[in-house]
Write a protein that holds these residues in place. Structure first.
Motif, PDB file in Angstrom:
ATOM      1  N   ARG A  61     -36.181 -34.174 -12.366  1.00 31.28           N
ATOM      2  CA  ARG A  61     -36.422 -33.295 -13.664  1.00 31.28           C
ATOM      3  C   ARG A  61     -35.653 -31.862 -13.328  1.00 31.28           C
ATOM      4  NH1 ARG A  61     -41.579 -34.494 -13.693  1.00 31.28           N
ATOM      5  NH2 ARG A  61     -42.429 -32.604 -12.380  1.00 31.28           N
ATOM      6  N   SER A  62     -35.401 -31.566 -12.300  1.00 35.81           N
ATOM      7  CA  SER A  62     -34.648 -30.339 -12.053  1.00 35.81           C
ATOM      8  C   SER A  62     -33.114 -30.670 -12.083  1.00 35.81           C
ATOM      9  CB  SER A  62     -35.040 -29.608 -10.598  1.00 35.81           C
ATOM     10  OG  SER A  62     -34.398 -30.388  -9.556  1.00 35.81           O
ATOM     11  N   ARG A  64     -31.522 -32.985 -14.161  1.00 39.11           N
ATOM     12  CA  ARG A  64     -30.953 -33.544 -15.286  1.00 39.11           C
ATOM     13  C   ARG A  64     -31.118 -32.390 -16.289  1.00 39.11           C
ATOM     14  NH1 ARG A  64     -33.719 -39.720 -15.335  1.00 39.11           N
ATOM     15  NH2 ARG A  64     -32.644 -40.161 -13.158  1.00 39.11           N
ATOM     16  N   GLN A  65     -30.296 -32.537 -17.142  1.00 37.98           N
ATOM     17  CA  GLN A  65     -30.259 -31.225 -18.252  1.00 37.98           C
ATOM     18  C   GLN A  65     -29.962 -31.997 -19.620  1.00 37.98           C
ATOM     19  OE1 GLN A  65     -28.206 -30.949 -15.552  1.00 37.98           O
ATOM     20  NE2 GLN A  65     -26.175 -31.470 -15.979  1.00 37.98           N
ATOM     21  N   ALA A  66     -30.455 -31.558 -20.656  1.00 37.61           N
ATOM     22  CA  ALA A  66     -30.511 -32.046 -21.838  1.00 37.61           C
ATOM     23  C   ALA A  66     -28.913 -31.534 -22.833  1.00 37.61           C
ATOM     24  CB  ALA A  66     -31.598 -31.669 -22.988  1.00 37.61           C
ATOM     25  N   VAL A  67     -28.393 -32.334 -23.291  1.00 33.19           N
ATOM     26  CA  VAL A  67     -26.853 -32.090 -23.748  1.00 33.19           C
ATOM     27  C   VAL A  67     -27.070 -32.511 -25.148  1.00 33.19           C
ATOM     28  CG1 VAL A  67     -24.412 -32.289 -23.696  1.00 33.19           C
ATOM     29  CG2 VAL A  67     -25.952 -31.985 -21.371  1.00 33.19           C
ATOM     30  N   THR A 120     -29.412 -35.627 -28.635  1.00 36.38           N
ATOM     31  CA  THR A 120     -29.622 -34.906 -27.564  1.00 36.38           C
ATOM     32  C   THR A 120     -29.671 -36.187 -26.470  1.00 36.38           C
ATOM     33  OG1 THR A 120     -30.823 -33.538 -28.399  1.00 36.38           O
ATOM     34  CG2 THR A 120     -31.487 -33.788 -25.900  1.00 36.38           C
ATOM     35  N   TRP A 122     -29.037 -36.816 -22.010  1.00 37.27           N
ATOM     36  CA  TRP A 122     -29.511 -36.325 -20.811  1.00 37.27           C
ATOM     37  C   TRP A 122     -28.441 -36.751 -19.860  1.00 37.27           C
ATOM     38  CZ3 TRP A 122     -33.418 -33.157 -19.632  1.00 37.27           C
ATOM     39  CH2 TRP A 122     -34.549 -32.973 -20.620  1.00 37.27           C
ATOM     40  N   THR A 123     -27.989 -35.956 -18.786  1.00 33.29           N
ATOM     41  CA  THR A 123     -26.771 -35.727 -18.122  1.00 33.29           C
ATOM     42  C   THR A 123     -27.385 -35.431 -16.784  1.00 33.29           C
ATOM     43  OG1 THR A 123     -25.683 -33.686 -18.389  1.00 33.29           O
ATOM     44  CG2 THR A 123     -24.778 -35.448 -19.787  1.00 33.29           C
ATOM     45  N   ASP A 124     -26.711 -35.844 -15.396  1.00 35.08           N
ATOM     46  CA  ASP A 124     -27.220 -35.380 -14.065  1.00 35.08           C
ATOM     47  C   ASP A 124     -25.998 -34.414 -13.518  1.00 35.08           C
ATOM     48  OD1 ASP A 124     -24.584 -36.969 -13.562  1.00 35.08           O
ATOM     49  OD2 ASP A 124     -25.618 -38.507 -12.608  1.00 35.08           O
ATOM     50  N   GLU A 125     -26.160 -34.233 -12.399  1.00 38.17           N
ATOM     51  CA  GLU A 125     -25.128 -33.171 -12.002  1.00 38.17           C
ATOM     52  C   GLU A 125     -23.593 -33.464 -12.034  1.00 38.17           C
ATOM     53  OE1 GLU A 125     -27.446 -34.861  -9.699  1.00 38.17           O
ATOM     54  OE2 GLU A 125     -29.045 -33.398  -9.976  1.00 38.17           O
ATOM     55  N   ASP A 127     -22.498 -35.050 -14.589  1.00 38.54           N
ATOM     56  CA  ASP A 127     -22.280 -35.128 -16.069  1.00 38.54           C
ATOM     57  C   ASP A 127     -21.887 -36.509 -16.417  1.00 38.54           C
ATOM     58  OD1 ASP A 127     -22.078 -32.118 -16.534  1.00 38.54           O
ATOM     59  OD2 ASP A 127     -20.132 -32.080 -15.663  1.00 38.54           O
TER      60      ASP A 127
END
Length: 193
Positions: A61-62, A64-67, A120, A122-125, A127
């Motif tokens: 969860r920490s 991954r970010q929504a793009v 939307t 989701w990408t990881d560290e 990208d």
């Protein structure tokens, strides 16, 4: 006609008894130790594996970010059977990473979505496109299931080990009985008339 009731003697392997053998006492201790190991080991395995799974899900969860991304093509109205997942289809999307460069990849979207629509992803560290992380509730449920499976697995391993030990104790008991029968059996044979 009533059946005679059978009396069950509890803890007979630990009581002083002329018929109690050494292998009976060993078997009793093995079974007692197995119960303790299954309960304590199962609980430890459940807590450890559930905690490890929860930490992995938190890290996911920490990380991954929504793009916001844009569809580069129209999504098909009907998907091929292999392309459908949760009533979504695969299409190419484009998004901008924090350093300003543009990336493209394939993501699942609702069928019949027009090109240029925003979705939307989701990408990881690094990208790269990844699946959405589990919600805290979903991760708690999955961690609990993994913990339960670990407990059952530990109990099964202990049970399998006890079955092997009890099988060896039974073979040892049968050898003892056979030796005693060879010694005393012929004496009884002369008593029959």
């Amino acid at each position: 006609m009533t059946r005679p009731r059978r009396t069950k003697v509890r803890l007979w392997r630990w009581r002083r008894n002329a018929l109690r053998r050494r292998c009976d006492v060993i078997e009793a201790w093995v079974v007692l130790a197995a119960w303790g190991l299954a309960v304590v080991g199962g609980l430890l395995a459940a807590v450890t594996s559930a905690g490890a799974a929860e930490r992995v899900f938190d890290r996911q969860r920490s990380g991954r970010q929504a793009v916001s991304a844009v569809l580069t093509e129209d999504a098909p109205a009907q998907a091929h059977i292999r392309a459908v997942h949760n009533n979504r289809v695969w299409v190419t999307v484009r998004w901008t990473v924090p350093d300003g460069s543009v990336r493209t990849g394939e993501a699942r979207v609702v069928p019949d979505t027009a090109a240029g629509s925003r979705v939307t992803v989701w990408t990881d560290e690094r990208d790269r496109l990844v699946s959405a992380p589990l919600s805290p509730m979903e991760s708690a449920v999955q961690a609990a299931v993994l913990g339960a499976l670990a407990a059952v697995g530990t109990g099964g391993a202990v049970w399998g080990g006890v079955r092997v030990v009890r099988g060896r104790v039974d073979r040892w008991r049968m050898k003892q009985w056979a030796a005693e029968w060879r010694e005393f059996g012929p004496r009884w044979g002369r008593m029959t008339g």
